[in-house]
Design a protein around this motif. Structure first.
Motif, PDB file in Angstrom:
ATOM      1  N   GLU A 245       0.817  -1.208   0.000  1.00 20.90           N
ATOM      2  CA  GLU A 245       0.000   0.000   0.000  1.00 20.90           C
ATOM      3  C   GLU A 245       0.856   1.265   0.000  1.00 20.90           C
ATOM      4  OE1 GLU A 245      -3.093   0.060  -0.630  1.00 20.90           O
ATOM      5  OE2 GLU A 245      -3.197  -2.128  -0.604  1.00 20.90           O
ATOM      6  N   ASP A 246       1.876   1.303   0.844  1.00 19.61           N
ATOM      7  CA  ASP A 246       2.702   2.505   0.910  1.00 19.61           C
ATOM      8  C   ASP A 246       4.032   2.172   1.574  1.00 19.61           C
ATOM      9  OD1 ASP A 246       3.896   4.942   1.355  1.00 19.61           O
ATOM     10  OD2 ASP A 246       1.979   5.966   1.679  1.00 19.61           O
ATOM     11  N   GLU A 247       5.082   2.171   0.754  1.00 21.39           N
ATOM     12  CA  GLU A 247       6.381   1.744   1.276  1.00 21.39           C
ATOM     13  C   GLU A 247       6.892   2.678   2.365  1.00 21.39           C
ATOM     14  OE1 GLU A 247       9.627   0.713  -1.256  1.00 21.39           O
ATOM     15  OE2 GLU A 247       8.279  -0.284  -2.661  1.00 21.39           O
ATOM     16  N   THR A 248       6.732   3.958   2.118  1.00 21.56           N
ATOM     17  CA  THR A 248       7.284   4.921   3.075  1.00 21.56           C
ATOM     18  C   THR A 248       6.577   4.803   4.418  1.00 21.56           C
ATOM     19  OG1 THR A 248       7.216   6.285   1.109  1.00 21.56           O
ATOM     20  CG2 THR A 248       8.198   7.254   3.060  1.00 21.56           C
ATOM     21  N   ALA A 249       5.240   4.705   4.331  1.00 24.80           N
ATOM     22  CA  ALA A 249       4.484   4.598   5.569  1.00 24.80           C
ATOM     23  C   ALA A 249       4.853   3.319   6.305  1.00 24.80           C
ATOM     24  CB  ALA A 249       2.995   4.630   5.274  1.00 24.80           C
ATOM     25  N   ALA A 250       5.034   2.226   5.537  1.00 28.12           N
ATOM     26  CA  ALA A 250       5.386   0.956   6.162  1.00 28.12           C
ATOM     27  C   ALA A 250       6.717   1.083   6.894  1.00 28.12           C
ATOM     28  CB  ALA A 250       5.464  -0.136   5.101  1.00 28.12           C
ATOM     29  N   GLU A 251       7.668   1.735   6.223  1.00 34.64           N
ATOM     30  CA  GLU A 251       8.983   1.935   6.828  1.00 34.64           C
ATOM     31  C   GLU A 251       8.834   2.730   8.128  1.00 34.64           C
ATOM     32  OE1 GLU A 251      12.171   1.614   4.351  1.00 34.64           O
ATOM     33  OE2 GLU A 251      12.636   0.765   6.314  1.00 34.64           O
ATOM     34  N   ALA A 252       7.972   3.751   8.049  1.00 36.07           N
ATOM     35  CA  ALA A 252       7.784   4.605   9.222  1.00 36.07           C
ATOM     36  C   ALA A 252       7.154   3.835  10.380  1.00 36.07           C
ATOM     37  CB  ALA A 252       6.923   5.805   8.853  1.00 36.07           C
ATOM     38  N   MET A 253       6.361   2.806  10.051  1.00 37.31           N
ATOM     39  CA  MET A 253       5.733   2.026  11.111  1.00 37.31           C
ATOM     40  C   MET A 253       6.683   0.987  11.688  1.00 37.31           C
ATOM     41  SD  MET A 253       2.839   3.305  11.422  1.00 37.31           S
ATOM     42  CE  MET A 253       1.967   2.165  12.482  1.00 37.31           C
ATOM     43  N   GLY A 254       7.932   0.984  11.240  1.00 26.33           N
ATOM     44  CA  GLY A 254       8.905   0.082  11.817  1.00 26.33           C
ATOM     45  C   GLY A 254       9.034  -1.245  11.099  1.00 26.33           C
ATOM     46  N   ILE A 255       8.481  -1.316   9.883  1.00 24.87           N
ATOM     47  CA  ILE A 255       8.646  -2.554   9.112  1.00 24.87           C
ATOM     48  C   ILE A 255       9.957  -2.457   8.331  1.00 24.87           C
ATOM     49  CG2 ILE A 255       7.729  -3.883   7.175  1.00 24.87           C
ATOM     50  CD1 ILE A 255       4.948  -2.851   8.053  1.00 24.87           C
ATOM     51  N   ASN A 256      10.740  -3.523   8.387  1.00 31.61           N
ATOM     52  CA  ASN A 256      11.969  -3.534   7.617  1.00 31.61           C
ATOM     53  C   ASN A 256      11.642  -3.975   6.184  1.00 31.61           C
ATOM     54  OD1 ASN A 256      14.416  -4.013   6.463  1.00 31.61           O
ATOM     55  ND2 ASN A 256      15.339  -4.786   8.334  1.00 31.61           N
ATOM     56  N   ASN A 257      11.468  -2.992   5.304  1.00 29.66           N
ATOM     57  CA  ASN A 257      11.011  -3.282   3.946  1.00 29.66           C
ATOM     58  C   ASN A 257      11.895  -4.293   3.235  1.00 29.66           C
ATOM     59  OD1 ASN A 257       9.049  -1.479   4.347  1.00 29.66           O
ATOM     60  ND2 ASN A 257       9.693  -0.014   2.790  1.00 29.66           N
ATOM     61  N   THR A 258      13.216  -4.092   3.343  1.00 30.67           N
ATOM     62  CA  THR A 258      14.146  -4.950   2.597  1.00 30.67           C
ATOM     63  C   THR A 258      13.964  -6.410   3.001  1.00 30.67           C
ATOM     64  OG1 THR A 258      15.600  -3.100   2.964  1.00 30.67           O
ATOM     65  CG2 THR A 258      16.520  -4.976   1.797  1.00 30.67           C
ATOM     66  N   ASN A 259      13.951  -6.663   4.315  1.00 28.33           N
ATOM     67  CA  ASN A 259      13.818  -8.036   4.767  1.00 28.33           C
ATOM     68  C   ASN A 259      12.532  -8.670   4.284  1.00 28.33           C
ATOM     69  OD1 ASN A 259      16.182  -7.840   6.035  1.00 28.33           O
ATOM     70  ND2 ASN A 259      15.390  -7.864   8.133  1.00 28.33           N
ATOM     71  N   PHE A 260      11.441  -7.911   4.367  1.00 24.31           N
ATOM     72  CA  PHE A 260      10.159  -8.490   3.973  1.00 24.31           C
ATOM     73  C   PHE A 260      10.076  -8.717   2.478  1.00 24.31           C
ATOM     74  CE2 PHE A 260       8.779  -7.386   8.232  1.00 24.31           C
ATOM     75  CZ  PHE A 260       8.108  -8.555   8.543  1.00 24.31           C
ATOM     76  N   LYS A 261      10.751  -7.854   1.704  1.00 20.12           N
ATOM     77  CA  LYS A 261      10.759  -8.085   0.259  1.00 20.12           C
ATOM     78  C   LYS A 261      11.581  -9.326  -0.076  1.00 20.12           C
ATOM     79  CE  LYS A 261      10.076  -3.405  -1.438  1.00 20.12           C
ATOM     80  NZ  LYS A 261      10.787  -2.343  -2.166  1.00 20.12           N
ATOM     81  N   PHE A 262      12.723  -9.477   0.599  1.00 17.89           N
ATOM     82  CA  PHE A 262      13.512 -10.699   0.427  1.00 17.89           C
ATOM     83  C   PHE A 262      12.654 -11.913   0.712  1.00 17.89           C
ATOM     84  CE2 PHE A 262      17.705  -8.510   0.799  1.00 17.89           C
ATOM     85  CZ  PHE A 262      18.315  -9.157  -0.246  1.00 17.89           C
ATOM     86  N   LEU A 263      11.934 -11.840   1.814  1.00 22.01           N
ATOM     87  CA  LEU A 263      11.103 -12.949   2.238  1.00 22.01           C
ATOM     88  C   LEU A 263      10.031 -13.241   1.187  1.00 22.01           C
ATOM     89  CD1 LEU A 263      10.865 -14.808   4.638  1.00 22.01           C
ATOM     90  CD2 LEU A 263       9.135 -13.286   5.570  1.00 22.01           C
ATOM     91  N   ALA A 264       9.421 -12.174   0.643  1.00 31.03           N
ATOM     92  CA  ALA A 264       8.366 -12.365  -0.354  1.00 31.03           C
ATOM     93  C   ALA A 264       8.932 -13.066  -1.580  1.00 31.03           C
ATOM     94  CB  ALA A 264       7.764 -11.023  -0.742  1.00 31.03           C
ATOM     95  N   PHE A 265      10.075 -12.619  -2.051  1.00 31.02           N
ATOM     96  CA  PHE A 265      10.668 -13.245  -3.231  1.00 31.02           C
ATOM     97  C   PHE A 265      10.986 -14.715  -2.975  1.00 31.02           C
ATOM     98  CE2 PHE A 265      11.297  -9.348  -5.552  1.00 31.02           C
ATOM     99  CZ  PHE A 265      11.381  -9.801  -6.840  1.00 31.02           C
ATOM    100  N   THR A 266      11.588 -14.985  -1.807  1.00 28.77           N
ATOM    101  CA  THR A 266      11.987 -16.356  -1.506  1.00 28.77           C
ATOM    102  C   THR A 266      10.774 -17.246  -1.324  1.00 28.77           C
ATOM    103  OG1 THR A 266      13.737 -15.276  -0.273  1.00 28.77           O
ATOM    104  CG2 THR A 266      13.592 -17.641  -0.073  1.00 28.77           C
ATOM    105  N   PHE A 267       9.778 -16.736  -0.600  1.00 33.88           N
ATOM    106  CA  PHE A 267       8.574 -17.514  -0.322  1.00 33.88           C
ATOM    107  C   PHE A 267       7.806 -17.781  -1.615  1.00 33.88           C
ATOM    108  CE2 PHE A 267       4.246 -17.884   1.638  1.00 33.88           C
ATOM    109  CZ  PHE A 267       4.525 -19.032   2.352  1.00 33.88           C
ATOM    110  N   GLY A 268       7.733 -16.770  -2.477  1.00 39.36           N
ATOM    111  CA  GLY A 268       7.060 -16.950  -3.771  1.00 39.36           C
ATOM    112  C   GLY A 268       7.782 -17.994  -4.605  1.00 39.36           C
ATOM    113  N   ALA A 269       9.115 -17.889  -4.658  1.00 39.44           N
ATOM    114  CA  ALA A 269       9.898 -18.823  -5.468  1.00 39.44           C
ATOM    115  C   ALA A 269       9.768 -20.243  -4.921  1.00 39.44           C
ATOM    116  CB  ALA A 269      11.355 -18.397  -5.491  1.00 39.44           C
ATOM    117  N   PHE A 270       9.640 -20.354  -3.613  1.00 37.51           N
ATOM    118  CA  PHE A 270       9.467 -21.654  -2.967  1.00 37.51           C
ATOM    119  C   PHE A 270       8.319 -22.438  -3.619  1.00 37.51           C
ATOM    120  CE2 PHE A 270       7.284 -24.153   0.247  1.00 37.51           C
ATOM    121  CZ  PHE A 270       8.311 -24.856   0.853  1.00 37.51           C
TER     122      PHE A 270
END
Lengths: 358, 295
Positions: A245-270
């Protein structure tokens, strides 16, 4: 308004003259007029139908699940081999589409090279069984892990990019994988593909009829749906949605965007790896042409047609896009044409997909 | 050998640059990867063969070859521009305010549709461009260059020059740059945005048509599937030069053409199509704005 439509149809006929010849273009004009007429009639009728109220049926959710699983279990007893074959294929695509749904639907990362992961899974399984002499059941988890790792590798360059650039880089990745499969003759046997993948055994019982495969794929589909659903409602799933929905807002809420994107790619590829290994085990043959750009587009279409991010939608989308072309075998030539036009119409008239995700 | 490959690379690069211009102009204004642009290029190549065939049956090619070629160019450019215009109106305009993903998917849909439309109407086999042009070989240093290659390089440079003048000097060109900068502000200042977008599509498609025709003449064979890979390469060229920048697209096209032909002769010709993507990924990682892009 009506004049405009007629003018528009005339213009389209004019444009197609060089390709279809004058005769074809002259036929196109009444054809398009008729299609427009049918469209208007259907639109009018649909307004009438909307007024009819269907009686509300309250469904016990648990009963519905149990019933649908019983139906799924009993289904191959009533169908002939051809239909079972198609349904198995649909099942494999459901797993694939669920995987892409994690990347595209949940996290909003457009991956146009998803078939590459499918290919990595299928080829790993094929190579591990034919070259390394492993059995199907030891090759399956290994190829799934290899594919997940390849997802991780692609995520490194891809994560610095956004939107359209990401789409192009993943597309490039898909194309590079296909070229490698096509040209690395000593490993992949090039365009001829790998044959002689052994059929899986369960406790010494050889799974070689279609019916066995049906149940095998069904089990994996149920696992995939269950796991992806649980992850969707977990903290991780919420984090993905926030990033979408909003990367900047997510970052501001304390979500580590990079880690979660890594996870999404790996989980999807799985999941793509799982689907690939199942495909290799079922076909017992893999070749690069099964993993072209069109395949990636087809998987993306399943996710988009069904409704981005919606799990039932994705299952429906995969089912429609595999079953429908099989039912319309006579119109085989036209099905890609219809797919292209369908995508455009879908985006213009119902961009949220068939089952909207709220 | 090296010099020869550079010449071949420049020829292909000129074509890439012409197509890349269409990508870069559309991206500059709509921020949309127009996947159908490669198909417009393919349609241009087909139209060249079709119209030249018509002129041959009419006897015009025997009467004057130059005239019939000129007419072929004009007709192909006209029809391709019309296709580009119509595609924009049908598939992109209704999605102007939709989320970013929708127009991209719609573009892929148009691309699939056009490919299959051409395949159904013209057949899936390769089409041969009539061999009516005599090409002379020009020898210099230790490389040879055909007159057709000279023609392709000069035509593409000429068109790029014309486009540059158009964008920099004319009123419409200025309006295009304004819309690319800020759509809302441009519309407040009285620029008809829809018209400018249409003009962009028309010009881009016209350039792609010329590129398609020249490639058909150069290789002599056309297939319904040529648009996809060339389109992606041209997009890579546009990104390489800095998307949204017209000089960037030209530079990117030539650089990519040369890299590709050098790579094909010195590294491996089997992976010819992969070089564009590798270059693209490297560029995006090192300098995401491209060679000439503004940061």
């Amino acid at each position: 308004m009506k004049n405009k439509i007629v003018l528009f149809i005339l213009w389209i006929s004019f444009l197609s003259t060089p390709f279809m010849g004058t005769k074809g273009a002259l036929l196109l004009f009444p054809g398009l007029c008729l299609a427009y007429g049918a469209f208007v009639i259907i639109k009018r009728l649909s307004v009438h139908f909307r007024k009819i109220k269907l009686p509300e049926i309250s469904v016990n959710k648990k009963a519905a699940y149990v019933l649908s699983i019983i139906i799924l279990l009993a289904l191959p007893l009533f169908l002939n081999d051809y239909y079972i074959d198609v349904i198995i294929l649909a099942g494999i695509y459901i797993i694939l589409a669920l995987g892409l749904n994690v990347v595209l639907g949940f996290s909003g990362l457009l991956n146009l090279g998803f078939a590459a992961f499918y290919a990595v899974g299928a080829y790993s399984c094929a190579l591990l069984t034919t070259r390394a002499g492993l059995g199907f059941w030891s090759a399956l988890p290994l190829s799934v892990i290899i594919t997940a790792l390849s997802g991780l590798i692609l995520a490194f360059p891809a994560l610095r990019l956004r939107g359209d650039y990401l789409a192009i880089v993943t597309l490039g990745f898909g194309e590079i994988v296909r070229l490698i499969l096509n040209n690395w003759d000593s490993l992949t046997k090039g365009p001829n593909g790998i044959t002689g993948i052994p059929a899986p055994f369960i406790f010494g019982f050889k799974l070689n009829t279609l019916m066995h495969y049906y149940y095998l794929v069904l089990i994996f589909v149920i696992i995939a749906v269950f796991v992806v659903r649980r992850v969707y409602y977990s903290r991780t799933g919420r984090a993905w949605l926030a990033i979408r929905e909003d990367e900047t807002a997510a970052e501001a809420m304390g979500i580590n965007n990079t880690n979660f994107k890594f996870l999404a790619f790996t989980f999807g590829a799985f999941w793509a790896g799982l689907a690939g290994a199942l495909f290799a085990g079922k076909m017992r043959f893999v070749s690069p042409e099964s993993f072209s750009f069109m395949e990636s587009v087809l998987i993306a279409c399943m996710v988009i047609l069904g409704g981005l991010g919606s799990i039932p939608g994705v299952i429906l989308g995969a089912f429609i896009l595999i079953i429908l072309p099989e039912m319309l075998r006579e119109f085989q030539l036209y099905r890609m044409l219809a797919l292209g036009a369908g995508l455009v119409l879908m985006m213009v008239f119902r961009p949220g997909g068939l089952i909207k995700n709220r | 050998m090296f010099f020869q490959q550079v010449i071949n690379g420049l020829t292909v690069g000129g074509v890439y640059a012409l197509i890349a211009l269409g990508y870069t102009m559309v991206y500059g204004i709509l921020e949309l990867i127009n996947f159908a642009h490669g198909e417009i290029y393919m349609i241009g190549a087909y139209l060249g063969i079709i119209f030249l065939g018509v002129f041959t049956t009419l006897g015009l090619t025997e009467y004057s070859l130059t005239l019939s070629l000129l007419l072929t160019f004009i007709f192909s450019v006209f029809f391709c521009s019309a296709y580009g215009f119509t595609i924009e109106k049908l598939a992109y305009k209704p999605l102007r305010n939709a989320p970013r993903l929708s127009p991209l998917i719609s573009a892929i849909g148009v691309s699939i549709f056009l490919q299959n439309y051409v395949m159904l109407t013209q057949g899936a086999t390769d089409k041969v461009f009539p061999h009516i042009l005599e090409t002379h070989r020009i020898e210099f240093f230790n490389a040879t260059m055909t007159t057709l290659q000279v023609f392709i390089i000069i035509t593409s440079l000429l068109l790029m020059g014309l486009l540059h003048i158009f964008v920099m000097k004319t009123k419409t060109g200025k309006a295009m740059r304004a819309v690319a900068q800020d759509k809302v502000m441009a519309s407040l200042l009285g620029i008809n945005i829809d018209r400018i977008i249409s003009v962009t599509f028309i010009i881009g498609s016209g350039l792609a048509a010329v590129a398609g025709l020249m490639v058909a003449m150069y290789y002599g064979l056309v297939n319904y599937s040529i648009g996809y890979i060339v389109g992606i390469k041209a997009f890579a060229a546009a990104v390489l030069g800095g998307i949204g920048s017209i000089p960037g697209a030209i530079l990117g096209g030539f650089v990519l053409g040369i890299i590709e032909s050098l790579g094909a002769s010195f590294l491996s010709s089997e992976y010819k199509d992969a070089y564009a993507f590798v270059v693209l990924i490297i560029i995006l990682l090192i300098r995401p704005k491209g060679l000439l892009g503004k940061s």
